[in-house]
Scaffold this motif. Structure first.
Motif, PDB file in Angstrom:
ATOM      1  N   UNK A 199       0.834  -1.197   0.000  1.00  0.00           N
ATOM      2  CA  UNK A 199       0.000   0.000   0.000  1.00  0.00           C
ATOM      3  C   UNK A 199       0.868   1.247   0.000  1.00  0.00           C
ATOM      4  N   UNK A 200       0.279   2.333  -0.472  1.00  0.00           N
ATOM      5  CA  UNK A 200       0.935   3.626  -0.478  1.00  0.00           C
ATOM      6  C   UNK A 200       0.151   4.532   0.466  1.00  0.00           C
ATOM      7  N   UNK A 201       0.803   4.963   1.525  1.00  0.00           N
ATOM      8  CA  UNK A 201       0.165   5.741   2.592  1.00  0.00           C
ATOM      9  C   UNK A 201       0.734   7.149   2.591  1.00  0.00           C
ATOM     10  N   UNK A 228      15.214   7.814 -13.615  1.00  0.00           N
ATOM     11  CA  UNK A 228      15.631   8.896 -14.497  1.00  0.00           C
ATOM     12  C   UNK A 228      16.892   9.598 -14.057  1.00  0.00           C
ATOM     13  N   UNK A 229      17.728   8.903 -13.266  1.00  0.00           N
ATOM     14  CA  UNK A 229      18.959   9.503 -12.747  1.00  0.00           C
ATOM     15  C   UNK A 229      20.197   9.080 -13.526  1.00  0.00           C
ATOM     16  N   UNK A 230      20.033   8.225 -14.521  1.00  0.00           N
ATOM     17  CA  UNK A 230      21.212   7.716 -15.210  1.00  0.00           C
ATOM     18  C   UNK A 230      22.016   8.828 -15.873  1.00  0.00           C
ATOM     19  N   UNK A 275      10.882  19.351  -3.976  1.00  0.00           N
ATOM     20  CA  UNK A 275      11.759  20.126  -4.856  1.00  0.00           C
ATOM     21  C   UNK A 275      11.586  19.772  -6.326  1.00  0.00           C
ATOM     22  N   UNK A 276      10.614  18.916  -6.639  1.00  0.00           N
ATOM     23  CA  UNK A 276      10.455  18.435  -8.007  1.00  0.00           C
ATOM     24  C   UNK A 276       9.499  19.307  -8.804  1.00  0.00           C
ATOM     25  N   UNK A 277       9.774  19.419 -10.106  1.00  0.00           N
ATOM     26  CA  UNK A 277       8.825  20.106 -10.976  1.00  0.00           C
ATOM     27  C   UNK A 277       7.651  19.168 -11.271  1.00  0.00           C
ATOM     28  N   UNK A 278       6.663  19.670 -12.020  1.00  0.00           N
ATOM     29  CA  UNK A 278       5.440  18.895 -12.241  1.00  0.00           C
ATOM     30  C   UNK A 278       5.717  17.551 -12.905  1.00  0.00           C
ATOM     31  N   UNK A 279       6.598  17.551 -13.897  1.00  0.00           N
ATOM     32  CA  UNK A 279       6.892  16.298 -14.597  1.00  0.00           C
ATOM     33  C   UNK A 279       7.455  15.262 -13.639  1.00  0.00           C
ATOM     34  N   UNK A 280       8.433  15.654 -12.835  1.00  0.00           N
ATOM     35  CA  UNK A 280       9.084  14.678 -11.963  1.00  0.00           C
ATOM     36  C   UNK A 280       8.221  14.319 -10.762  1.00  0.00           C
ATOM     37  N   UNK A 281       7.335  15.219 -10.327  1.00  0.00           N
ATOM     38  CA  UNK A 281       6.346  14.825  -9.323  1.00  0.00           C
ATOM     39  C   UNK A 281       5.500  13.668  -9.846  1.00  0.00           C
ATOM     40  N   UNK A 329       5.795   5.988 -10.301  1.00  0.00           N
ATOM     41  CA  UNK A 329       6.716   4.882 -10.049  1.00  0.00           C
ATOM     42  C   UNK A 329       6.449   4.239  -8.700  1.00  0.00           C
ATOM     43  N   UNK A 330       6.342   5.053  -7.659  1.00  0.00           N
ATOM     44  CA  UNK A 330       6.108   4.508  -6.324  1.00  0.00           C
ATOM     45  C   UNK A 330       4.791   3.749  -6.263  1.00  0.00           C
ATOM     46  N   UNK A 331       3.755   4.314  -6.880  1.00  0.00           N
ATOM     47  CA  UNK A 331       2.457   3.640  -6.894  1.00  0.00           C
ATOM     48  C   UNK A 331       2.558   2.302  -7.616  1.00  0.00           C
ATOM     49  N   UNK A 332       3.241   2.284  -8.748  1.00  0.00           N
ATOM     50  CA  UNK A 332       3.407   1.040  -9.499  1.00  0.00           C
ATOM     51  C   UNK A 332       4.156  -0.013  -8.687  1.00  0.00           C
ATOM     52  N   UNK A 333       5.208   0.396  -8.002  1.00  0.00           N
ATOM     53  CA  UNK A 333       6.005  -0.555  -7.217  1.00  0.00           C
ATOM     54  C   UNK A 333       5.210  -1.150  -6.061  1.00  0.00           C
ATOM     55  N   UNK A 334       4.293  -0.378  -5.490  1.00  0.00           N
ATOM     56  CA  UNK A 334       3.499  -0.909  -4.374  1.00  0.00           C
ATOM     57  C   UNK A 334       2.367  -1.813  -4.837  1.00  0.00           C
ATOM     58  N   UNK A 335       2.110  -1.888  -6.139  1.00  0.00           N
ATOM     59  CA  UNK A 335       1.076  -2.821  -6.601  1.00  0.00           C
ATOM     60  C   UNK A 335       1.524  -4.263  -6.405  1.00  0.00           C
ATOM     61  N   UNK A 336       2.812  -4.479  -6.286  1.00  0.00           N
ATOM     62  CA  UNK A 336       3.316  -5.789  -5.901  1.00  0.00           C
ATOM     63  C   UNK A 336       3.368  -5.799  -4.373  1.00  0.00           C
ATOM     64  N   UNK A 337       2.811  -6.804  -3.717  1.00  0.00           N
ATOM     65  CA  UNK A 337       2.662  -6.748  -2.257  1.00  0.00           C
ATOM     66  C   UNK A 337       3.951  -6.957  -1.482  1.00  0.00           C
TER      67      UNK A 337
END
Length: 259
Positions: free
Chosen positions: A31-33, A123-125, A170-176, A182-190
């Protein structure tokens, strides 16, 4: 048994002020809290208590069947990672080396390939060889996110408990958008749970599965965004004149300040 992270009767006082007041909360895998609340509500303090960085005056935090205070520190570092608001470095360091610091709890695993994978994912590469101190605030925030994800990386995915203190400040709209997607997608796996302090109520509403609303150290409301982010609840605890409408596409609350 699937582990939970459970805090029971937490109290924390600094000077004469009770920052966390007899608080109970349970976090679940997958879950994402979002932790929300007005300034001084105790959000960052609660985050530090839940991660074991602050000792509670009373009460207890348990991960699985074991109190955080009883965990071996190296083993705990393999299960939970923390991204703070400020991450100051006083010496020159390439961004990729900062990310690699997250692999410290896993000295025998394939850290180099994991660092590359996580940096590409966040996106840090393109920042890999640049001096961390010379990066913008938003770029540093992205590098720190890659660091904590690499810390929890096992078997091609992050696993465990990820705590973030204002990860998009500190992120702009795109990176927000990219970061929260990304975080939401990663939490779809339990296997991963994310708990983040979020000041932007619309970002919290859009991406969180569950909202925890704090006020003066107490948990005053919790539930889905639809349950917590109502005009009555937000007006009462934020003391702001707000209008809440529903997003037609997803039914999530959208919060605006009234003129």
């Amino acid at each position: 048994m699937i582990d939970t992270l459970h805090a029971e009767n937490l109290t924390y006082t600094r000077g004469s002020r009770k920052l966390i007041d007899d608080l109970n909360v349970t976090l679940y895998p997958g879950e994402m809290v979002a932790l929300i609340g007005p300034n001084g509500a105790g959000k960052s303090t609660l985050l530090r208590l839940l991660t074991g960085f602050l000792p509670a005056d009373s009460g207890e935090c348990r991960l699985g069947q074991q109190a955080l205070t009883e965990w071996d520190r190296a083993k705990l570092a393999q299960r939970r990672a923390v991204m703070r608001q400020q991450n100051v470095m006083t010496f020159s360091q390439p961004a990729e080396d900062v990310v690699a610091m997250g692999r410290a709890p896993w000295p025998s695993l394939h850290s180099a390939s994991i660092v590359q994978q996580v940096m590409a994912m966040t996106g840090c590469d393109e920042l890999a060889k640049r001096d961390y101190r010379q990066l913008s605030g938003g770029e540093q925030q992205r590098v720190q996110l890659a660091r904590v994800l690499s810390q929890l990386w096992q078997d091609d995915a992050p696993q465990g408990w990820l705590f973030l203190d204002e990860p998009t400040s500190a992120l702009d709209l795109y990176w927000q958008q990219q970061t929260l997607r990304l975080l939401h997608k990663l939490t779809r796996q339990p296997r991963l749970s994310v708990c983040a302090v979020v000041h932007d109520l619309n970002l919290a509403s859009l991406w969180a599965d569950r909202i925890l609303l704090l006020h003066q150290g107490k948990l005053v409301a919790q539930g889905t965004p639809q349950e917590v982010m109502t005009e009555d609840v937000l007006t009462r605890w934020y003391q702001a004149d707000v209008q809440v409408t529903r997003n037609e596409e997803n039914g999530r609350p959208h919060i605006q300040l009234r003129q």
